[in-house]
Scaffold this active site. Structure first.
Site, PDB file in Angstrom:
ATOM      1  N   TYR A 197      71.055  56.229 129.793  1.00 41.12           N
ATOM      2  CA  TYR A 197      71.969  56.855 128.831  1.00 41.12           C
ATOM      3  C   TYR A 197      73.195  55.980 128.561  1.00 41.12           C
ATOM      4  CZ  TYR A 197      69.829  61.573 128.623  1.00 41.12           C
ATOM      5  OH  TYR A 197      69.002  62.650 128.399  1.00 41.12           O
ATOM      6  N   SER A 237      71.659  54.493 137.846  1.00 35.58           N
ATOM      7  CA  SER A 237      71.422  54.712 139.276  1.00 35.58           C
ATOM      8  C   SER A 237      69.974  54.408 139.649  1.00 35.58           C
ATOM      9  CB  SER A 237      71.738  56.161 139.651  1.00 35.58           C
ATOM     10  OG  SER A 237      73.083  56.472 139.358  1.00 35.58           O
ATOM     11  N   GLU A 258      70.258  68.783 134.387  1.00 39.00           N
ATOM     12  CA  GLU A 258      71.050  68.044 135.366  1.00 39.00           C
ATOM     13  C   GLU A 258      72.133  68.924 135.966  1.00 39.00           C
ATOM     14  OE1 GLU A 258      73.353  63.739 135.722  1.00 39.00           O
ATOM     15  OE2 GLU A 258      73.105  64.645 133.755  1.00 39.00           O
TER      16      GLU A 258
END
Length: 386
Positions: free
Chosen positions: A130, A163, A246
């Site tokens: 993103y 990540s 999320e």
């Protein structure tokens, strides 16, 4: 309210974890977590596969898609017992809690058949494409391009703060497929294999000394058109769906790590005499209260909204936990006192130092605190744009 079936489920979870985490996987107890994602990656990946073989991944997913169809209460029970047993920080968070539910909600039948089994088995690790260097918290400002050539998309651009990209098998990427578009329009949600020419991952070494975040560069990287989730140009809607997941059930798992960190601070305060300081004692109590409020708020919201949240609720959740975690990091070093001001050579941070340094990032990634306050101000309170 817990039912007899829920209590039986708790017994089942507790027994399975007790057996597995005292046997072959005793060495992973307590590893991983916020700022420590680099710990024992191979062993924790093996642990994910063990969770998969035991049927503990995708608890809330529909049975027809390989899940257990567990209720919200049972999912909460699993997270509670996992925390009590000292289960390691989960590596499949983005796989199980983000892209999996997104494929379930927006993906084709073929995509469900292809991608969900690898997540459920603990074999396939995903990362999230993103954020970009020039966009910051403004997700609609992404500039990574995906040009359609026959049956494929060709990607060029850069993602950042990705990540676990250095160990991931796949990345779900928000890219601009309409060069003439701007902002929310013309975006598409693509599933991109990481192991391919034209895709480079560069770890970012942080002040904590670890490198769980990465830069990802796309230089004519490719993915089939069949790997697009939703229609071309409909990526914003799908991406917002992912963010809802999320900040939905996934937050319950996140709070496992938060509780561990708070427990460490309490133990440190007891051992070092910090509890004699009324100001520090009051901050510890307030932190404990706020974490409980966070949990009850999440459970209450999910009971009314389902497995995901949307709109201002997502912003309130992000602002709440990010601020709490940053404050806990500050509390940790204050409890540690002067010992928190020094670092061993070679560079070896204590848990409280890691918490203090890493938690600063919480108020920035995933939409900074300032962005979340703007969303709440404009969309909930009706205030004019600044």
């Amino acid at each position: 309210m817990m039912t007899t079936g829920d209590e039986e489920f708790r017994v089942e979870v507790r027994a399975w974890l007790a057996e597995e985490l005292t046997g072959e996987f005793a060495d992973v107890v307590g590893l991983g977590g916020s700022g420590r994602e680099d710990e024992a990656l191979d062993r924790r990946l093996a642990w994910e596969r063990r969770l998969g073989s035991g049927g503990w991944i995708g608890l809330g997913w529909p049975v027809e898609h390989g899940g257990r169809g567990a209720s919200l209460a049972q999912q909460v029970i699993f997270h509670e017992e996992y925390a009590r047993a000292g289960g390691p920080g989960r590596l499949l968070h983005m796989s199980e809690q983000l892209v999996g539910p997104t494929i379930l909600a927006f993906g084709s039948d073929e995509q469900k058949r292809r991608f969900l089994p690898g997540i459920l088995s603990g074999e396939t690790l995903w990362c999230q494409g993103y954020s970009e260097p020039g966009a910051g918290s403004d997700l609609a400002g992404v500039r990574t391009r995906a040009v359609r050539e026959g049956g494929e998309y060709v990607l060029n651009g850069q993602k950042v703060w990705t990540s676990l990209a250095h160990v991931a098998d796949w990345c779900f990427v928000l890219a601009r497929t309409d060069a003439a578009s701007s902002r929310h329009a013309g975006l598409s949600y693509l599933l991109v294999p990481m192991d391919q020419p034209g895709l480079e991952v560069r770890p970012i070494r942080q002040i904590t000394g670890t490198s769980e975040f990465n830069e990802v560069f796309f230089d004519d990287a490719r993915t089939p058109v069949a790997n697009r989730v939703g229609d071309e140009g409909d990526g914003w809607r799908v991406a917002m769906g992912t963010l809802g997941f999320e900040r939905g059930v996934a937050t319950l798992g996140q709070q496992i790590g938060f509780q561990r960190e708070l427990d460490h601070v309490v133990e440190l305060a007891r051992a070092g005499g910090a509890l004699a300081d009324p100001e520090l004692r009051g901050r510890i109590v307030q932190s404990w209260i706020d974490l409980r409020v966070m949990r009850y708020t999440a459970v209450s919201t999910l009971r009314s909204a389902g497995s995901s949240v949307s709109g201002f609720e997502a912003s309130l959740s992000k602002l709440q936990w990010a601020t709490w975690h940053r404050d806990l990091g500050e509390l940790a070093v204050d409890v540690a006192g002067s010992a928190a001001l020094t670092v061993e050579d070679p560079y070896d941070l204590s848990p409280e130092q890691t918490s203090f340094l890493f938690s600063r990032s919480d108020t920035i990634y995933g939409g900074s605190n300032e962005i979340q306050r703007n969303i709440i101000a404009e969309r909930v309170l009706g205030l004019p744009r600044g």
